[in-house]
Design a protein around this motif. Sequence first.
Motif, PDB file in Angstrom:
ATOM      1  N   LEU A 109       0.824  -1.206   0.000  1.00 28.15           N
ATOM      2  CA  LEU A 109       0.000   0.000   0.000  1.00 28.15           C
ATOM      3  C   LEU A 109       0.859   1.258   0.000  1.00 28.15           C
ATOM      4  O   LEU A 109       0.501   2.268  -0.589  1.00 28.15           O
ATOM      5  CB  LEU A 109      -0.929   0.001   1.222  1.00 28.15           C
ATOM      6  N   GLU A 321      -4.394   5.539   1.483  1.00 28.44           N
ATOM      7  CA  GLU A 321      -5.693   4.903   1.334  1.00 28.44           C
ATOM      8  C   GLU A 321      -5.620   3.791   0.290  1.00 28.44           C
ATOM      9  O   GLU A 321      -4.979   3.940  -0.740  1.00 28.44           O
ATOM     10  CB  GLU A 321      -6.701   5.959   0.891  1.00 28.44           C
ATOM     11  N   GLU A 323      -6.588  -0.729  -0.595  1.00 29.07           N
ATOM     12  CA  GLU A 323      -6.840  -2.080  -0.105  1.00 29.07           C
ATOM     13  C   GLU A 323      -5.806  -3.006  -0.721  1.00 29.07           C
ATOM     14  O   GLU A 323      -5.453  -2.865  -1.886  1.00 29.07           O
ATOM     15  CB  GLU A 323      -8.242  -2.542  -0.520  1.00 29.07           C
ATOM     16  N   ALA A 324      -5.334  -3.921   0.077  1.00 28.87           N
ATOM     17  CA  ALA A 324      -4.353  -4.868  -0.454  1.00 28.87           C
ATOM     18  C   ALA A 324      -4.585  -6.219   0.188  1.00 28.87           C
ATOM     19  O   ALA A 324      -4.975  -6.310   1.358  1.00 28.87           O
ATOM     20  CB  ALA A 324      -2.936  -4.389  -0.170  1.00 28.87           C
ATOM     21  N   TYR A 325      -4.370  -7.231  -0.583  1.00 28.60           N
ATOM     22  CA  TYR A 325      -4.431  -8.586  -0.032  1.00 28.60           C
ATOM     23  C   TYR A 325      -3.140  -9.295  -0.376  1.00 28.60           C
ATOM     24  O   TYR A 325      -2.794  -9.439  -1.543  1.00 28.60           O
ATOM     25  CB  TYR A 325      -5.627  -9.349  -0.601  1.00 28.60           C
ATOM     26  N   TYR A 338      -6.003  -9.147   4.470  1.00 31.73           N
ATOM     27  CA  TYR A 338      -6.685  -8.167   3.625  1.00 31.73           C
ATOM     28  C   TYR A 338      -6.709  -6.879   4.419  1.00 31.73           C
ATOM     29  O   TYR A 338      -7.408  -6.771   5.422  1.00 31.73           O
ATOM     30  CB  TYR A 338      -8.098  -8.655   3.311  1.00 31.73           C
ATOM     31  N   VAL A 340      -7.339  -2.910   4.770  1.00 28.26           N
ATOM     32  CA  VAL A 340      -8.001  -1.720   4.254  1.00 28.26           C
ATOM     33  C   VAL A 340      -7.453  -0.536   5.027  1.00 28.26           C
ATOM     34  O   VAL A 340      -7.505  -0.506   6.255  1.00 28.26           O
ATOM     35  CB  VAL A 340      -9.528  -1.798   4.445  1.00 28.26           C
TER      36      VAL A 340
ATOM     37  N   ARG B  48      -1.282  -6.886  -9.084  1.00 26.43           N
ATOM     38  CA  ARG B  48      -1.585  -7.152  -7.680  1.00 26.43           C
ATOM     39  C   ARG B  48      -2.916  -7.820  -7.457  1.00 26.43           C
ATOM     40  O   ARG B  48      -3.027  -8.721  -6.632  1.00 26.43           O
ATOM     41  CB  ARG B  48      -1.557  -5.849  -6.890  1.00 26.43           C
ATOM     42  N   TRP B  51     -10.460  -6.730  -8.439  1.00 27.93           N
ATOM     43  CA  TRP B  51     -11.658  -6.624  -7.611  1.00 27.93           C
ATOM     44  C   TRP B  51     -12.872  -6.496  -8.533  1.00 27.93           C
ATOM     45  O   TRP B  51     -12.834  -5.688  -9.469  1.00 27.93           O
ATOM     46  CB  TRP B  51     -11.599  -5.388  -6.724  1.00 27.93           C
ATOM     47  N   PHE B  77     -11.190 -17.152   1.158  1.00 28.67           N
ATOM     48  CA  PHE B  77     -11.855 -16.662   2.352  1.00 28.67           C
ATOM     49  C   PHE B  77     -13.070 -15.854   1.972  1.00 28.67           C
ATOM     50  O   PHE B  77     -13.243 -15.461   0.824  1.00 28.67           O
ATOM     51  CB  PHE B  77     -10.916 -15.817   3.227  1.00 28.67           C
ATOM     52  N   ILE B  81     -17.027  -6.092   5.306  1.00 27.31           N
ATOM     53  CA  ILE B  81     -16.463  -4.819   5.776  1.00 27.31           C
ATOM     54  C   ILE B  81     -17.614  -3.931   6.200  1.00 27.31           C
ATOM     55  O   ILE B  81     -18.633  -3.880   5.523  1.00 27.31           O
ATOM     56  CB  ILE B  81     -15.669  -4.094   4.666  1.00 27.31           C
ATOM     57  N   TRP B  83     -18.220  -0.156   6.502  1.00 25.46           N
ATOM     58  CA  TRP B  83     -17.526   1.047   6.051  1.00 25.46           C
ATOM     59  C   TRP B  83     -17.800   2.273   6.914  1.00 25.46           C
ATOM     60  O   TRP B  83     -17.266   3.340   6.657  1.00 25.46           O
ATOM     61  CB  TRP B  83     -17.897   1.365   4.603  1.00 25.46           C
ATOM     62  N   VAL B 113     -11.868   0.195  -2.940  1.00 24.67           N
ATOM     63  CA  VAL B 113     -11.705  -0.049  -4.359  1.00 24.67           C
ATOM     64  C   VAL B 113     -12.950  -0.724  -4.905  1.00 24.67           C
ATOM     65  O   VAL B 113     -13.663  -1.425  -4.190  1.00 24.67           O
ATOM     66  CB  VAL B 113     -10.464  -0.918  -4.626  1.00 24.67           C
ATOM     67  N   PHE B 123     -17.202  -9.649   0.929  1.00 21.22           N
ATOM     68  CA  PHE B 123     -16.206  -9.878  -0.104  1.00 21.22           C
ATOM     69  C   PHE B 123     -15.607 -11.261   0.071  1.00 21.22           C
ATOM     70  O   PHE B 123     -15.603 -11.810   1.168  1.00 21.22           O
ATOM     71  CB  PHE B 123     -15.123  -8.793  -0.099  1.00 21.22           C
ATOM     72  N   ILE B 140     -11.180 -11.057  -6.318  1.00 22.13           N
ATOM     73  CA  ILE B 140     -11.889 -10.694  -5.093  1.00 22.13           C
ATOM     74  C   ILE B 140     -13.241 -10.124  -5.500  1.00 22.13           C
ATOM     75  O   ILE B 140     -13.305  -9.143  -6.251  1.00 22.13           O
ATOM     76  CB  ILE B 140     -11.079  -9.670  -4.279  1.00 22.13           C
TER      77      ILE B 140
END
Lengths: 391, 241
Positions: A109, A321, A323-325, A338, A340, B48, B51, B77, B81, B83, B113, B123, B140
């Motif tokens: 990120l 800011e 999101e990454a997995y 994961y 956020v 990477r 989504w 998985f 979330i 938010w 995202v 998700f 995802i």
Amino acid sequence: MTVTERQQRAYVDAQAADARVNVELETDEGMTLNIGPQHPATHGTLRVVAKLDGEQVVWADVVAGYMHRGYEKLAEVRTFPQVTTLVNRIDWLGSFANEVPFILAAEQLMEIEAPARARHIRTILFEMARVANITLFLGDLGAQLGAVTPVFYAFRDREHVLDQIEAVTGGRFHPNFDRIGGLKDDLPKGWIADTKAVMERIRSFCDQVEELLFGNEIFEARTRGVGVVPAEVALSYGLTGASIRGSGVDWDLRRDGGVIGLAHGDVDWKVWTHPDGDCFARCWVRLQETREATKIVDQLCDGLPGGPIMAKVPRIIKVPEGEAYVETENPLGAMGYYVVSRGDLGPFRVKIRSASFSNVSILPWLLRGVYVPDIITILASLYFILGDIDR
Amino acid sequence: MSDTTTGDVATEAQEEAPEVDEVRQGWLGTLTEALGDAVVGSHVAPGRGLWVRVSRDSWFDAAEAAKDLLGCTLFDFLSAIDWMPSPWGRYEDSSVDVGIKPFDPSASFATGVAGGDTRFQVFCHLANVRGRDGQRADVIFKADLPDDDLRVRSLVPLFGGANWHERECWEMFGITFDGHPGLRHLYLPGEFEGYPLRKDFPLLARLVKPWPGIVDVEPMPGEPAAAEDAEGGANGDGEQS
């Protein structure tokens, strides 16, 4: 600070309810057998409820949650560097490996890449965590099946690995050593030679275990053909690590995951699989994996690049800011975070995908129809750490 | 982190990632073709991840399409979330709530995202395991869930492993999965009230006892109390011990 009365009451109720058992046992004909929560095969406090018809299991369920610590919630009130302290405690036998995917996600990120030396040392420690973890598995496996000797060998030789990890990180079990952008410190003097001696020792331990256990008639009789998991079932339950490679699926995130920030691509090693899918296959794959891990460590120690161990990172870490997995091949299987981020000091939400959670979720399916002594064999061969299920 | 950042290793040494990730665009194309209008948002991070945000009604179909068309047979998985920004702040800087951004219940939530319109999103991550020879694919999926009707179709018929993940998601977020064979508590005791991973569920342990990390920054004797440096306090714990 205003906490509504209702929420407070709910909290108190929950605390009280903790003391009670949270599954209703149906009572009809047949016998209900409780295994655990305090059973040595459960590596912590897992309870397996099995309904028996004679010696055969007709229905089994798993009761987890005795050690649920809520790391996903806790991570939301920590800063990014503090989260590694928490996640260390997920799989406590291979702690360093827990930190790595989280740090890699944060690095992704922040678009930081650790310098080559840090990547190499990180990989060395990552693999040593695997050695320490699986060494204990190999010894414990014997203990589960009635062979007492291997467990002493395992504790004896694992101690040397832990000593090496301690020499670098200062902690035997909870290193908390990985940092966003690199590592906390460099290796101490003389460490590489010692480590290579330890790896040699582990290889001879593997040989001993192979002779003691894997060639043993009783061991084979108790593990061959027991707890067979076909590949497609394994996949649908999300099994990973040696549990899936023992079902013949050639899948290893170290090779196939495209993980940036570790150095597995720089060395020569092999992914072992076994086509049978039974308990023996899973254990055998883990034995080979330990050997491969020692080879990876050896090669990385030989080819350790110079240079800094930290990239340039701001003193106050704010993650942009996004999101990454990121998922890595941990000792127990695929572990991912994961993350956020909302641009704060801490993560907005962290979903922890731990290997044992998925690996154990297959138990109700797998235990149906097996005999009582095989329950322990299957539990042992799936190899889970309770902290990795409950998080 | 007070580590000495030695050397001038260029963090931006790696060449610019290609702006277009054709492989992932290809997966997205396959899924869009199969699902049509059901794909309401998508995001490709080159190299990477992919989504795909789908409508709630086609949550199951999306997973099925990924399984059949992209070979994503590994159920990795599933989770959710919330938010909403936490009304309790982040606790760490003070014994009272000092959120980075004060909570405003009327403000609209920023979502991540692939976008989003609702407070809750489920998700899940699916991957294929073709290994070295084949083309790896992973995706995802996200789906918005309206506040007044937190339910979505269960993936258990497709993936047995969804069972536990959905049970966890149900007890932590209060999301119902239609067609799930038995939504029971997984971690929490049966009488537990509330949904702990929702943002409005307070972390009571933190409310009754202030974060011990802030003790570290108390002033030296004889020194006037330094101005509260929120960030310094927050940073203190990562290093020591």
